[in-house]
Structures are given as C-alpha cells and as structure tokens.
Scaffold this motif. Structure first.
Motif, PDB file in Angstrom:
ATOM      1  N   GLY A  33       0.764  -1.241   0.000  1.00 47.92           N
ATOM      2  CA  GLY A  33       0.000   0.000   0.000  1.00 47.92           C
ATOM      3  C   GLY A  33       0.793   1.287   0.000  1.00 47.92           C
ATOM      4  O   GLY A  33       0.209   2.368   0.077  1.00 47.92           O
ATOM      5  N   HIS A  34       2.100   1.197  -0.075  1.00 51.35           N
ATOM      6  CA  HIS A  34       2.927   2.405  -0.083  1.00 51.35           C
ATOM      7  C   HIS A  34       3.442   2.686  -1.493  1.00 51.35           C
ATOM      8  O   HIS A  34       3.353   1.850  -2.380  1.00 51.35           O
ATOM      9  CB  HIS A  34       4.116   2.250   0.873  1.00 51.35           C
ATOM     10  N   LEU A  35       4.024   3.853  -1.675  1.00 50.42           N
ATOM     11  CA  LEU A  35       4.632   4.209  -2.949  1.00 50.42           C
ATOM     12  C   LEU A  35       5.937   3.440  -3.153  1.00 50.42           C
ATOM     13  O   LEU A  35       6.601   3.053  -2.181  1.00 50.42           O
ATOM     14  CB  LEU A  35       4.930   5.713  -2.991  1.00 50.42           C
ATOM     15  N   GLU A  36       6.311   3.266  -4.414  1.00 54.31           N
ATOM     16  CA  GLU A  36       7.576   2.586  -4.730  1.00 54.31           C
ATOM     17  C   GLU A  36       8.757   3.253  -4.034  1.00 54.31           C
ATOM     18  O   GLU A  36       9.676   2.572  -3.578  1.00 54.31           O
ATOM     19  CB  GLU A  36       7.819   2.573  -6.243  1.00 54.31           C
ATOM     20  N   ALA A  37       8.728   4.568  -3.933  1.00 53.04           N
ATOM     21  CA  ALA A  37       9.843   5.296  -3.313  1.00 53.04           C
ATOM     22  C   ALA A  37      10.047   4.882  -1.860  1.00 53.04           C
ATOM     23  O   ALA A  37      11.187   4.848  -1.371  1.00 53.04           O
ATOM     24  CB  ALA A  37       9.608   6.802  -3.409  1.00 53.04           C
ATOM     25  N   VAL A  38       8.979   4.546  -1.165  1.00 55.20           N
ATOM     26  CA  VAL A  38       9.087   4.094   0.228  1.00 55.20           C
ATOM     27  C   VAL A  38       9.812   2.751   0.268  1.00 55.20           C
ATOM     28  O   VAL A  38      10.741   2.552   1.061  1.00 55.20           O
ATOM     29  CB  VAL A  38       7.692   3.981   0.880  1.00 55.20           C
ATOM     30  N   TYR A  39       9.414   1.828  -0.601  1.00 51.45           N
ATOM     31  CA  TYR A  39      10.059   0.513  -0.640  1.00 51.45           C
ATOM     32  C   TYR A  39      11.516   0.638  -1.093  1.00 51.45           C
ATOM     33  O   TYR A  39      12.378  -0.081  -0.598  1.00 51.45           O
ATOM     34  CB  TYR A  39       9.290  -0.440  -1.555  1.00 51.45           C
ATOM     35  N   GLN A  40      11.784   1.556  -2.006  1.00 53.34           N
ATOM     36  CA  GLN A  40      13.147   1.787  -2.483  1.00 53.34           C
ATOM     37  C   GLN A  40      14.049   2.162  -1.303  1.00 53.34           C
ATOM     38  O   GLN A  40      15.103   1.574  -1.100  1.00 53.34           O
ATOM     39  CB  GLN A  40      13.140   2.915  -3.519  1.00 53.34           C
ATOM     40  N   VAL A  83      23.164  -8.059 -10.583  1.00 52.43           N
ATOM     41  CA  VAL A  83      21.733  -8.325 -10.631  1.00 52.43           C
ATOM     42  C   VAL A  83      20.967  -7.002 -10.727  1.00 52.43           C
ATOM     43  O   VAL A  83      21.094  -6.144  -9.855  1.00 52.43           O
ATOM     44  CB  VAL A  83      21.261  -9.108  -9.380  1.00 52.43           C
ATOM     45  N   VAL A  84      20.172  -6.861 -11.791  1.00 49.42           N
ATOM     46  CA  VAL A  84      19.324  -5.685 -11.956  1.00 49.42           C
ATOM     47  C   VAL A  84      18.026  -5.946 -11.199  1.00 49.42           C
ATOM     48  O   VAL A  84      17.386  -6.985 -11.384  1.00 49.42           O
ATOM     49  CB  VAL A  84      19.028  -5.409 -13.442  1.00 49.42           C
ATOM     50  N   VAL A  85      17.638  -5.007 -10.331  1.00 51.88           N
ATOM     51  CA  VAL A  85      16.426  -5.164  -9.529  1.00 51.88           C
ATOM     52  C   VAL A  85      15.480  -4.008  -9.830  1.00 51.88           C
ATOM     53  O   VAL A  85      15.873  -2.840  -9.730  1.00 51.88           O
ATOM     54  CB  VAL A  85      16.743  -5.199  -8.015  1.00 51.88           C
ATOM     55  N   GLU A  86      14.265  -4.351 -10.225  1.00 58.20           N
ATOM     56  CA  GLU A  86      13.201  -3.366 -10.428  1.00 58.20           C
ATOM     57  C   GLU A  86      12.135  -3.625  -9.384  1.00 58.20           C
ATOM     58  O   GLU A  86      11.736  -4.776  -9.182  1.00 58.20           O
ATOM     59  CB  GLU A  86      12.590  -3.489 -11.827  1.00 58.20           C
ATOM     60  N   ILE A  87      11.688  -2.568  -8.712  1.00 60.81           N
ATOM     61  CA  ILE A  87      10.641  -2.734  -7.712  1.00 60.81           C
ATOM     62  C   ILE A  87       9.350  -2.088  -8.198  1.00 60.81           C
ATOM     63  O   ILE A  87       9.366  -1.078  -8.914  1.00 60.81           O
ATOM     64  CB  ILE A  87      11.050  -2.184  -6.337  1.00 60.81           C
ATOM     65  N   LYS A  88       8.248  -2.686  -7.793  1.00 62.66           N
ATOM     66  CA  LYS A  88       6.913  -2.210  -8.129  1.00 62.66           C
ATOM     67  C   LYS A  88       6.068  -2.219  -6.865  1.00 62.66           C
ATOM     68  O   LYS A  88       6.358  -2.938  -5.913  1.00 62.66           O
ATOM     69  CB  LYS A  88       6.259  -3.100  -9.191  1.00 62.66           C
ATOM     70  N   LEU A 115      12.345  -8.862 -10.542  1.00 65.16           N
ATOM     71  CA  LEU A 115      11.221  -7.953 -10.521  1.00 65.16           C
ATOM     72  C   LEU A 115      10.483  -8.221  -9.215  1.00 65.16           C
ATOM     73  O   LEU A 115      10.023  -9.340  -8.975  1.00 65.16           O
ATOM     74  CB  LEU A 115      10.325  -8.230 -11.737  1.00 65.16           C
ATOM     75  N   LEU A 116      10.454  -7.230  -8.331  1.00 63.48           N
ATOM     76  CA  LEU A 116       9.855  -7.381  -7.006  1.00 63.48           C
ATOM     77  C   LEU A 116       8.595  -6.530  -6.919  1.00 63.48           C
ATOM     78  O   LEU A 116       8.632  -5.337  -7.235  1.00 63.48           O
ATOM     79  CB  LEU A 116      10.832  -6.915  -5.922  1.00 63.48           C
TER      80      LEU A 116
END
Length: 130
Positions: A33-40, A83-88, A115-116
C-alpha cells in the motif's frame, strides 16, 4: 538479447536469494500500500544492514546507432554488481513491468534480473536469466 528463462527457483543463486530475503523483510515490516519510493528507501536500508552491495538508481547510458542519447535509463538497483532489480508497488505485475526489466538487462548488459512487487498481500517476485 533473448530472454531464456523466467523462474522462481533460487536454489542455485545465493545472490538473488539474499535480495529476495531482504525484500521479504521489508514487506513483512512495511506491508503493501505504499509508494515505490518508500520501498526503495527501505530496501536500501535493509541491503546495508545485511551487507549486500548495491547501487541505487544508477544512470545507465543508452545508445542508438552507436550514438549516446541524452536520456539515461535508471533501474531501481544493481545489486552485487550483477543483478538488476526493479521494484513495483502494484496490485499485480504486468507484461509491461516484465518488458521494463528485460530492457534494463539489455541496456545494462547484465544477465540476471529480479522484478519485485510490494503491492500485493505477499511479496511477489520474478527472476529473469538471459
């Protein structure tokens, strides 16, 4: 670059296993429920706590017909220098999300990507190997 496999098996790759473990800890504490920037930002902290080497939002050069473009491609992370990591943070992952990671792999010339997705009730991930 041709995508050879998408798989969730971490048996042979301790790097992706460590990355997913860190992401699971973030998801366990923060939840969906949070923005990607928070998880980043949380994942950056978790990588530091676990001594996982990473580069956050590196600027990767893009070329067209051997000419460098003014624009850069910025994946969320490059971890372990490999390892390239993309978060969503979405309800579910889409083919567009997968294409973004595949493009990251092509541009960065790396072979492994994760892809997370933090937006679901449980952390979801896809591992790409080319």
């Amino acid at each position: 670059m041709e995508q050879k496999s998408v798989d969730k098996s971490m048996d042979r790759d301790i790097r992706t296993h460590a990355i997913i473990g860190a992401a699971m800890e973030v998801h366990r504490i923060v939840g969906p429920g949070h923005l990607e920037a928070v998880y980043q930002e949380c994942l950056e902290i978790e990588f530091k706590v676990r001594d996982i080497p990473f580069i956050s939002q590196p600027r990767l050069e893009i070329f067209y017909k051997e000419q460098k473009l003014k624009k850069y491609y910025v994946p969320d992370f490059i971890v372990y220098n490999e390892v390239v990591v993309e978060i969503k943070a979405e309800q579910s992952l889409s083919k567009i999300d997968e294409a973004q990671l595949i493009n990251s792999l092509i541009i960065s010339r790396h072979n492994t990507g994760l892809l997370l997705n933090f937006g679901e009730e449980s952390l979801r991930y896809k591992r790409f190997v080319s």
